[in-house]
Write an enzyme that holds these catalytic residues in place. Structure first.
Site, PDB file in Angstrom:
ATOM      1  N   CYS A   1     -61.270  -7.801  45.970  1.00 22.68           N
ATOM      2  CA  CYS A   1     -60.078  -6.953  45.874  1.00 22.68           C
ATOM      3  C   CYS A   1     -59.392  -6.835  47.237  1.00 22.68           C
ATOM      4  CB  CYS A   1     -60.480  -5.571  45.355  1.00 22.68           C
ATOM      5  SG  CYS A   1     -59.106  -4.402  45.259  1.00 22.68           S
TER       6      CYS A   1
ATOM      7  N   CYS B   1     -57.951  -3.420  48.033  1.00 20.52           N
ATOM      8  CA  CYS B   1     -58.973  -2.444  48.432  1.00 20.52           C
ATOM      9  C   CYS B   1     -59.475  -2.721  49.842  1.00 20.52           C
ATOM     10  CB  CYS B   1     -60.168  -2.507  47.484  1.00 20.52           C
ATOM     11  SG  CYS B   1     -59.730  -2.532  45.743  1.00 20.52           S
ATOM     12  N   ASP B   2     -59.735  -3.978  50.160  1.00 19.20           N
ATOM     13  CA  ASP B   2     -60.505  -4.291  51.372  1.00 19.20           C
ATOM     14  C   ASP B   2     -59.739  -5.059  52.438  1.00 19.20           C
ATOM     15  OD1 ASP B   2     -62.693  -3.031  50.231  1.00 19.20           O
ATOM     16  OD2 ASP B   2     -63.406  -4.848  49.262  1.00 19.20           O
TER      17      ASP B   2
END
Ligand SMILES: Cc1cc2nc3c(=O)[nH]c(=O)nc-3n(C[C@H](O)[C@H](O)[C@H](O)COP(=O)(O)OP(=O)(O)OC[C@H]3O[C@@H](n4cnc5c(N)ncnc54)[C@H](O)[C@@H]3O)c2cc1C
Length: 372
Positions: free
Chosen positions: A174, A177-178
């Protein structure tokens, strides 16, 4: 990645004990903690929520606070996808970030505080042909006036040991997300479709270089995304290559690539690896009943979380392949619980109106009978 975080006391969060056991990092069957062992037992509920990720547990918080006494059949991999990640820095309310399993433990604690009952079992079979709907899990039959399906989705991984070992230590599925953790670092994205290109282009905001690796000799993505990636000075394309091994002990250090168009191996130095080869919605149990798209994502019927079966609602990643974030899943869980509450209220007030009408009709019928 804190593999056993949920079994420890959580420092900085009032020393609370978290209830979930994280899903096994190797993708194998997760540990069940307190599966309802009874067989032949049956449970009646006004609402049964299937899934205990951000969507399911938010639905449970709202439904419990609306006095609906929800039963959450949370799955053997309780807590959902955030159980396999470490730092979550984009969930509002945690300015210093929070570990995924800790966050999900707090969700569950909040739902249980208001009376939600969470069962750590998988729903194996359902019958949505009539109300009460029936769901079977770990030998128990659940009879529900309404159902919220919040079974989420799973990222598809390459399936190699080194990828699993370094998940959360540089390997991610992701970029939204990261990606932030890879400022000025070199990263690689694996995949050949639109999402791989979207992830790669998103990562150019942080990374010093983004290597896009695809096993075929051409892409199956939209022309516009391909043109954008090709033109981007930070993106380097590697066609006809597969990732054979992720190298590194504590963190990702490099990739061992094999060519698919002939012999030869290469080493590519990167600090991050993003797998973008697709997601699989957890909709199998419901597919015979609810409408899905071609990839198996459940479909809602109109602007609410309602499906085409009256009384069945859907929330989170099992129907959302666009946003796929904890906060959007939680938002959908909230919407689904409000939809359930209004649906039950409408049913119950209709029933009251019918009963009042039939009670009012009784004396009239009696009077008519006397007159006749
Ligand atoms: C590695 C990784 C890192 C991520 N990092 C972030 C991040 O930093 N920030 C962010 O916002 N998002 C992040 N995400 C995305 C986020 O985790 C998801 O968007 C979110 O968890 C979706 O919530 P959900 O409740 O819809 O589904 P899920 O979290 O997938 O939960 C679904 C639940 O349903 C259960 N279930 C499935 N089938 C059944 C069944 N038959 N019976 C009973 N239960 C069942 C599962 O066991 C699970 O508990 C990340 C995802 C991954 C994979």
């Amino acid at each position: 990645m804190s593999e056993d975080a949920t079994t420890k006391k959580t420092p900085g969060l009032g020393g609370i004990s978290l209830n979930f056991v994280p899903a096994a990092g190797d993708g194998s069957a997760p540990v069940s903690q307190s599966v309802a062992a009874a067989t032949g037992e049956s449970v009646d509920a006004r609402v049964v929520i299937v899934g205990s990720g951000p969507a399911g547990l938010t639905a449970a918080i709202y439904a419990a606070r609306a006095n609906l006494a929800p039963v959450v059949i949370g799955g053997l991999a309780g807590g959902g996808q955030l159980m396999i990640t470490s730092d979550v820095e984009n969930y509002p309310g945690f300015p210093d970030g929070i570990q995924g399993p800790e966050l999900m433990g707090l969700f569950r604690k909040q739902a249980e505080r208001f009376g939600a009952r969470v069962v750590d079992a998988d729903v194996e079979r359902v019958d949505l042909s009539r109300r009460p709907f029936k769901l079977w899990a770990a030998g128990v039959e659940y009879r529900a006036q309404t159902v919220i399906v919040a079974t989420g989705a799973e990222a598809i991984w390459l399936g190699i040991e080194s990828e699993t070992r370094l998940r959360g230590r540089g390997v991610s599925a992701c970029a939204t997300c990261d990606g932030f953790f890879f400022r000025d670092k070199e990263v690689a994205v694996v995949g050949g479709g639109d999402s791989a290109f979207e992830e790669a282009l998103f990562l150019t905001r942080f990374a010093s270089k983004v290597h896009l690796i695809h096993r075929r000799d051409q892409f199956r993505c939209s022309k516009i995304l391909k043109a954008r990636a090709m033109a981007h000075p930070k993106v380097e394309i590697h066609l006809s290559r597969t990732v054979e091994e992720v190298l590194g002990t504590e963190h990702v250090e490099a990739l061992r690539l094999a060519r698919t168009d002939g012999p030869g191996e290469e080493r590519l130095s990167v600090q991050g690896l993003f797998i973008a080869i697709g997601h699989r919605p957890n909709s199998a149990v419901f597919r015979d009943w609810l409408v899905t798209d071609e990839k198996g994502y459940l479909r809602t019927d109109g602007p609410t979380t309602a499906t085409d079966i009256d009384g069945v609602f859907v929330a989170g990643d099992v129907d959302d392949h666009r946003y796929r974030q904890a906060v959007t899943a939680a938002g959908e869980g909230c919407r689904a619980a409000i939809d359930v509450e209004r649906w039950l209220e409408a049913q119950e007030s209709d029933a009251r109106a019918r009963e009042a009408a039939s009670t009012a009709a009784e004396p009239r019928r009696a009077a008519e009978a006397t007159t006749a």
